[in-house]
Design an enzyme around this catalytic site. Structure first.
Site, PDB file in Angstrom:
ATOM      1  N   LYS A 280     -23.298  95.249  30.318  1.00 46.81           N
ATOM      2  CA  LYS A 280     -22.047  95.924  30.640  1.00 46.81           C
ATOM      3  C   LYS A 280     -20.885  95.000  30.297  1.00 46.81           C
ATOM      4  O   LYS A 280     -21.062  93.781  30.376  1.00 46.81           O
ATOM      5  CB  LYS A 280     -21.982  96.343  32.100  1.00 46.81           C
ATOM      6  CG  LYS A 280     -22.418  95.340  33.157  1.00 46.81           C
ATOM      7  CD  LYS A 280     -21.716  94.056  33.364  1.00 46.81           C
ATOM      8  CE  LYS A 280     -20.232  93.996  33.565  1.00 46.81           C
ATOM      9  NZ  LYS A 280     -19.762  92.572  33.698  1.00 46.81           N
TER      10      LYS A 280
ATOM     11  N   TYR B 231     -17.942  97.077  37.934  1.00 49.63           N
ATOM     12  CA  TYR B 231     -18.685  97.221  39.200  1.00 49.63           C
ATOM     13  C   TYR B 231     -17.928  98.121  40.171  1.00 49.63           C
ATOM     14  O   TYR B 231     -18.524  98.944  40.867  1.00 49.63           O
ATOM     15  CB  TYR B 231     -18.933  95.848  39.843  1.00 49.63           C
ATOM     16  CG  TYR B 231     -19.891  95.003  39.056  1.00 49.63           C
ATOM     17  CD1 TYR B 231     -21.262  95.173  39.186  1.00 49.63           C
ATOM     18  CD2 TYR B 231     -19.431  94.073  38.148  1.00 49.63           C
ATOM     19  CE1 TYR B 231     -22.154  94.420  38.444  1.00 49.63           C
ATOM     20  CE2 TYR B 231     -20.312  93.314  37.389  1.00 49.63           C
ATOM     21  CZ  TYR B 231     -21.663  93.500  37.546  1.00 49.63           C
ATOM     22  OH  TYR B 231     -22.544  92.772  36.797  1.00 49.63           O
TER      23      TYR B 231
HETATM   24  P1  NAD Z   1     -21.465  83.406  28.154  1.00 53.88           P
HETATM   25  O1  NAD Z   1     -20.166  82.955  27.606  1.00 53.88           O
HETATM   26  O2  NAD Z   1     -22.123  82.523  29.144  1.00 53.88           O
HETATM   27  O3  NAD Z   1     -22.506  83.641  26.960  1.00 53.88           O
HETATM   28  C1  NAD Z   1     -22.150  84.305  25.780  1.00 53.88           C
HETATM   29  C2  NAD Z   1     -23.152  83.997  24.697  1.00 53.88           C
HETATM   30  O4  NAD Z   1     -22.723  84.616  23.483  1.00 53.88           O
HETATM   31  C3  NAD Z   1     -23.270  82.483  24.397  1.00 53.88           C
HETATM   32  O5  NAD Z   1     -24.611  82.145  24.151  1.00 53.88           O
HETATM   33  C4  NAD Z   1     -22.456  82.317  23.132  1.00 53.88           C
HETATM   34  O6  NAD Z   1     -22.889  81.233  22.327  1.00 53.88           O
HETATM   35  C5  NAD Z   1     -22.736  83.645  22.431  1.00 53.88           C
HETATM   36  N1  NAD Z   1     -21.736  83.982  21.429  1.00 53.88           N
HETATM   37  C6  NAD Z   1     -22.010  84.441  20.192  1.00 53.88           C
HETATM   38  N2  NAD Z   1     -20.895  84.631  19.504  1.00 53.88           N
HETATM   39  C7  NAD Z   1     -19.884  84.274  20.304  1.00 53.88           C
HETATM   40  C8  NAD Z   1     -18.472  84.234  20.130  1.00 53.88           C
HETATM   41  N3  NAD Z   1     -17.886  84.638  18.998  1.00 53.88           N
HETATM   42  N4  NAD Z   1     -17.715  83.819  21.157  1.00 53.88           N
HETATM   43  C9  NAD Z   1     -18.268  83.448  22.331  1.00 53.88           C
HETATM   44  N5  NAD Z   1     -19.624  83.452  22.549  1.00 53.88           N
HETATM   45  C10 NAD Z   1     -20.413  83.874  21.537  1.00 53.88           C
HETATM   46  O7  NAD Z   1     -21.255  84.871  28.734  1.00 53.88           O
HETATM   47  P2  NAD Z   1     -22.166  85.634  29.777  1.00 53.88           P
HETATM   48  O8  NAD Z   1     -21.624  85.426  31.128  1.00 53.88           O
HETATM   49  O9  NAD Z   1     -23.594  85.315  29.541  1.00 53.88           O
HETATM   50  O10 NAD Z   1     -21.853  87.162  29.399  1.00 53.88           O
HETATM   51  C11 NAD Z   1     -22.470  87.805  28.292  1.00 53.88           C
HETATM   52  C12 NAD Z   1     -22.492  89.310  28.528  1.00 53.88           C
HETATM   53  O11 NAD Z   1     -23.259  89.586  29.681  1.00 53.88           O
HETATM   54  C13 NAD Z   1     -21.112  89.931  28.788  1.00 53.88           C
HETATM   55  O12 NAD Z   1     -21.038  91.193  28.176  1.00 53.88           O
HETATM   56  C14 NAD Z   1     -21.041  90.079  30.282  1.00 53.88           C
HETATM   57  O13 NAD Z   1     -20.221  91.148  30.697  1.00 53.88           O
HETATM   58  C15 NAD Z   1     -22.495  90.331  30.624  1.00 53.88           C
HETATM   59  N6  NAD Z   1     -22.835  89.848  31.976  1.00 53.88           N
HETATM   60  C16 NAD Z   1     -23.439  90.709  32.827  1.00 53.88           C
HETATM   61  C17 NAD Z   1     -23.759  90.295  34.092  1.00 53.88           C
HETATM   62  C18 NAD Z   1     -24.450  91.229  35.038  1.00 53.88           C
HETATM   63  O14 NAD Z   1     -24.566  90.907  36.223  1.00 53.88           O
HETATM   64  N7  NAD Z   1     -24.949  92.370  34.574  1.00 53.88           N
HETATM   65  C19 NAD Z   1     -23.465  88.993  34.516  1.00 53.88           C
HETATM   66  C20 NAD Z   1     -22.856  88.130  33.614  1.00 53.88           C
HETATM   67  C21 NAD Z   1     -22.547  88.567  32.338  1.00 53.88           C
END
Ligand code: NAD
Length: 366
Positions: free
Chosen positions: A129, A214
């Site tokens: 999401k 959420y």
């Molecule tokens: P994060 O920044 O920790 O991770 C992002 C990942 O994408 C990294 O591995 C990064 O290297 C990669 N990536 C690839 N291309 C990129 C770019 N151009 N710029 C930045 N990063 C890039 O983020 P996250 O917290 O893991 O979130 C990722 C997704 O998961 C989002 O869509 C977020 O909304 C979702 N999320 C959902 C929940 C949930 O509870 N359902 C919780 C956290 C995150």
């Protein structure tokens, strides 16, 4: 009709929760293989460890821009080196028979591209999401999966979280009487201005695209209704270096056909995680409501307050395992996931209306 459909969804969730059904379906079948795309915080620290709690799912491939991180992660989870892909070689995943589902856990604006590429590679898709950053992208994702004959599910983990499931069940059973209003508010203090979540091009928006999802989801699944109108206001200090591109706080009300009103908020400048449903006989309250763990649920009726300490077990050992296994079971049975691409699209339609309402200062009819 909508109430009926939602009741059916809840029934479907309850059926999938029944351990006997899960075991019968699992008998003799191999676990479904997931490719995890994006080894960031959520993929690496939250989702990957959860395969240990799954009955029907396992991790079989990784997609990352960081080869060293991917190799170390593969070694830890027993993924063969040949099943590590970069973003450039991602499409070769079509030739990997161990991958059934691609799980997209990338910044929001990359969800559409990787979902569509995964579908074209013949894989089913679980997408985090928000589903995407626009209605148009959501529609393209749904169309791509449909054309490829593949399923699309959104990572709406709260539909597998025991306290949220119990709160939905109580609301539907009339435990609080006729629903009058819902308050749904989510936020956290975002401190680092360099995060992709604060870049419009990657996040698609600010707190609404993140915690706001959420708030919106809870307003919909607690009432069991679809809103007919939205009115929104935004409050952002644009001189704050964190908020030059995206909004900080946004508040919106949703009007539902029954007359119920949801008052929702999201923000990147306060820690809040709360859902309250008030009916004409009592209340159902979750606080914290949608965290990874430690959520709490209270009910109040006719002056009697009580904490629900042990709701019936959800459809997995954890909400995450329940979510992962739900896709696996859906693929086996041919059923649509209870949180499909259409569900993500519904939210994005409302998200776009919230932004439009805040910008134009008027109520938007949905
Ligand atoms: P994060 O920044 O920790 O991770 C992002 C990942 O994408 C990294 O591995 C990064 O290297 C990669 N990536 C690839 N291309 C990129 C770019 N151009 N710029 C930045 N990063 C890039 O983020 P996250 O917290 O893991 O979130 C990722 C997704 O998961 C989002 O869509 C977020 O909304 C979702 N999320 C959902 C929940 C949930 O509870 N359902 C919780 C956290 C995150």
């Amino acid at each position: 009709m909508e109430l009926g459909r939602r009741d059916l969804l809840l029934t479907a969730a309850a059926l999938l929760a029944a351990p006997t059904i899960g075991r019968a379906q699992a008998a003799g079948d191999r676990k479904l293989g997931y490719a995890i795309v994006g080894l960031g915080y959520y993929g690496l620290n939250v989702i990957l460890p959860q395969f240990a709690n799954c009955e029907h799912s396992r991790v079989t491939a990784l997609v990352s821009g960081d080869r060293a991180k991917a190799l170390a992660t593969a070694a830890r989870y027993g993924v063969p080196e040949r099943s590590i892909y970069s973003y450039e070689t991602f499409d070769q995943i079509r030739d990997n028979p161990d991958v059934d589902v691609v799980y997209v856990i990338l910044p929001n604006s990359m969800h559409a591209e990787y979902t569509i590429r995964a579908a074209k590679a013949g894989k089913h898709v679980m997408c985090e999401k928000p589903m995407a950053v626009s209605v148009a992208e959501c529609e393209a994702m749904i169309a791509a999966c449909k054309t490829a004959g593949r399923k699309l599910m959104i990572g709406y983990r709260c539909h597998f979280e025991p306290f949220n499931l119990e709160a939905m069940r109580l609301a539907r059973s009339g435990a609080a009487g006729k629903v009058r209003y819902v308050v749904s508010e989510h936020g956290f203090v975002q401190r680092d201005p360099s995060k992709w979540r604060l870049k419009k091009a990657l996040a698609g928006g600010g707190s609404l695209m993140d915690m706001g999802v959420y708030s919106l989801q809870a307003a919909r699944y607690m009432t069991g209704e679809e809103p007919v109108a939205v009115t929104a206001r935004e409050s952002t200090d644009r001189s704050d270096p964190r908020f030059t591109e995206v909004e900080d706080m946004i508040a919106w009300t949703l009007n539902f056909p029954s007359g119920a009103i949801a008052t929702c908020q999201s923000m990147y400048s306060a820690n809040q995680n709360h859902v309250l449903l008030m009916g004409d006989r009592g209340r159902i309250e979750l606080e914290p409501a949608t965290r990874y763990d430690g959520n709490r649920l209270w009910t109040g009726r006719d002056g009697r307050e009580q904490e629900v300490t042990a709701p019936p077990a959800g459809p997995g050992k954890t909400q995450f395992a329940g979510q992962l296994d739900h896709m696996a079971v859906s693929l086996r049975t041919g059923a649509e996931p209870i949180v499909s691409g259409e569900e993500g699209l519904r939210d994005l339609r409302i998200v776009e209306a919230i932004y439009r309402s805040a910008r134009d200062g008027r109520t938007i009819t949905l």
